[in-house]
Design a protein around this motif. Structure first.
Motif, PDB file in Angstrom:
ATOM      1  N   ALA A 197     -34.457  30.417   4.504  1.00 38.80           N
ATOM      2  CA  ALA A 197     -33.163  29.749   4.635  1.00 38.80           C
ATOM      3  C   ALA A 197     -32.012  30.745   4.621  1.00 38.80           C
ATOM      4  CB  ALA A 197     -32.994  28.725   3.509  1.00 38.80           C
ATOM      5  N   ASN A 198     -32.204  31.856   3.936  1.00 36.53           N
ATOM      6  CA  ASN A 198     -31.163  32.879   3.851  1.00 36.53           C
ATOM      7  C   ASN A 198     -31.342  33.999   4.873  1.00 36.53           C
ATOM      8  OD1 ASN A 198     -29.626  31.755   1.699  1.00 36.53           O
ATOM      9  ND2 ASN A 198     -31.223  32.379   0.264  1.00 36.53           N
ATOM     10  N   SER A 199     -32.284  33.796   5.812  1.00 40.51           N
ATOM     11  CA  SER A 199     -32.538  34.771   6.886  1.00 40.51           C
ATOM     12  C   SER A 199     -32.878  36.154   6.346  1.00 40.51           C
ATOM     13  CB  SER A 199     -31.333  34.852   7.835  1.00 40.51           C
ATOM     14  OG  SER A 199     -31.053  33.592   8.411  1.00 40.51           O
ATOM     15  N   ALA A 200     -33.543  36.186   5.196  1.00 41.59           N
ATOM     16  CA  ALA A 200     -33.914  37.465   4.592  1.00 41.59           C
ATOM     17  C   ALA A 200     -35.281  37.900   5.104  1.00 41.59           C
ATOM     18  CB  ALA A 200     -33.954  37.341   3.072  1.00 41.59           C
ATOM     19  N   ARG A 201     -35.403  39.165   5.449  1.00 38.24           N
ATOM     20  CA  ARG A 201     -36.701  39.719   5.808  1.00 38.24           C
ATOM     21  C   ARG A 201     -37.494  40.033   4.540  1.00 38.24           C
ATOM     22  NH1 ARG A 201     -36.886  44.541   7.956  1.00 38.24           N
ATOM     23  NH2 ARG A 201     -34.915  45.123   6.987  1.00 38.24           N
ATOM     24  N   LEU A 202     -38.803  40.030   4.666  1.00 35.80           N
ATOM     25  CA  LEU A 202     -39.684  40.348   3.549  1.00 35.80           C
ATOM     26  C   LEU A 202     -40.463  41.609   3.871  1.00 35.80           C
ATOM     27  CD1 LEU A 202     -41.273  36.838   2.784  1.00 35.80           C
ATOM     28  CD2 LEU A 202     -39.177  37.808   1.823  1.00 35.80           C
TER      29      LEU A 202
END
Length: 290
Positions: A197-202
Motif C-alpha cells: 500500500a505504501n509502494s515500498a520495495r522489499l
C-alpha cells in the motif's frame, strides 16, 4: 496505614519490603509477558530511559527510585516531572530494586511505562524500514533498535511470532533507543499488505541469493527484510521480496548474528543519498494505535 498507601509527600510513596503488594505486582510485570499484555505496561531501567520516554511522549506510569537517588537533582527533577504528568513516584529499598530488575547490581531508577506501537499502516510509508521475521532473541531486537536509532531508520516492523518487544531484556539492550524508533507488529499478510500500500520495495537477505548486498539499489521507500535467527525468511516472504541479497562470508564460516547482519544492511543502505539525508532526522510516531 498500609505501607503500600504510605505517602511521605503528596503522590510520593515509600516501599521498602520486597513482599509488599505493590512490589509483587511490579515484579510480575517484569517477569511475565502475560502480565504485560494484561496491563499494557512494561518496565525499563535507568534515568535516561525515563527521560527519553517523557521526551517522546510515552506515559510514565511509575517512577521507582532509591531513597538516596531521589535526593539528587536530576533524579528529583525527573520524579517531579513524572508526578506532574500524573505518574506515581515510589521511594524503594535496594532489595526492591534488585527484585524488580532481576539482577544484583540494579540501576537506582526504574520506570513503568504504557505500551505503544505504531500503526501497521505506517510500515514502509517513507524512508527506510526494517522488517524482522519471527525474531526470537530479545537481545538481538534491542541491539537492532539501537542501530536503527543511530542510523535514523524510519521504523521497525515485527513480523509473525516474535519475542516480546516490551520485555525487560529488549528494553535493556536497546539502551533507550526503544523510545525513539517507531515499532509496529503485524502478521505476514498484514506486513506485505502495508508495504504494498505504501509502494515500498522489499529487499531480503537469503542464503540462496546471488546478488552482493553492496551492489543493491537501496532507494526508498524500502523495507529491509531480515529472517529468523535459525530459519531465515519464510518462503512466502522470500518470494515477495523485490530482491534477495547475500552478505559474503569466508567459506566454512557460520552465519552472521542477526543484529550484526541487520547493522551491515542498514549502513549499506545509508550510502543511498535519500537514506543518508534522513540520518538524524527520523522522529518517533506518537500514535497509540496498534
Amino acid at each position: 496505614m498500609n505501607e503500600a498507601e504510605e505517602e511521605w509527600r503528596p503522590g510520593f510513596h515509600r516501599v521498602t519490603s520486597p513482599s509488599n503488594p505493590i512490589v509483587k505486582q511490579l515484579s510480575a510485570l517484569s517477569a511475565k509477558k502475560k502480565e504485560r499484555d494484561r496491563t499494557g505496561l512494561f518496565l525499563g531501567e535507568g534515568l535516561k530511559l525515563v527521560r527519553d520516554a517523557l521526551e517522546t511522549g510515552f506515559r510514565v506510569h511509575d517512577f521507582i527510585a532509591s531513597a538516596e537517588s531521589l535526593q539528587e537533582g536530576a533524579v528529583a527533577d525527573t520524579a517531579a516531572a513524572v508526578k506532574g504528568a500524573g505518574g506515581r513516584v515510589l521511594s524503594v529499598s535496594r532489595p526492591v530494586l534488585e527484585k524488580l530488575s532481576r539482577r544484583d547490581n540494579p540501576h537506582s531508577v526504574i520506570g513503568v511505562f504504557e505500551q505503544r506501537l505504531a500503526p501497521r499502516k505506517e510500515i514502509g510509508r517513507e524512508g527506510l524500514w526494517i522488517g524482522l521475521d519471527r525474531i526470537r532473541d530479545p537481545g538481538n531486537l534491542g541491539t537492532i533498535l539501537r542501530t536503527a536509532d543511530a542510523a535514523g531508520v524510519a521504523g521497525v516492523a515485527l513480523v509473525g511470532e516474535c519475542c516480546d518487544p516490551f520485555s525487560l531484556e529488549t528494553v535493556r539492550a536497546s539502551m533507550g533507543s526503544f523510545f525513539h524508533v517507531p515499532l509496529a507488529t503485524a502478521d505476514e499478510a498484514a506486513f506485505l499488505a502495508a508495504a504494498k500500500a505504501n509502494s515500498a520495495r522489499l529487499l531480503g537477505t537469503h542464503l540462496s541469493a546471488t546478488e552482493d548486498f553492496r551492489e543493491a539499489d537501496y532507494a526508498p521507500p524500502l523495507v529491509l527484510v531480515m529472517g529468523n535467527e535459525r530459519q531465515g525468511l519464510t518462503d512466502a516472504l522470500a518470494a515477495a521480496c523485490d530482491g534477495l541479497l547475500r552478505i559474503p562470508m569466508r567459506e566454512g564460516a557460520d552465519s552472521l548474528n542477526l543484529a550484526v547482519a541487520t547493522g551491515l544492511m542498514i549502513y549499506e543502505a545509508l550510502k543511498h543519498p535519500q537514506n543518508a539525508a534522513a540520518l538524524g532526522k527520523a522522529q518517533p510516531l506518537r500514535s497509540t494505535g496498534r
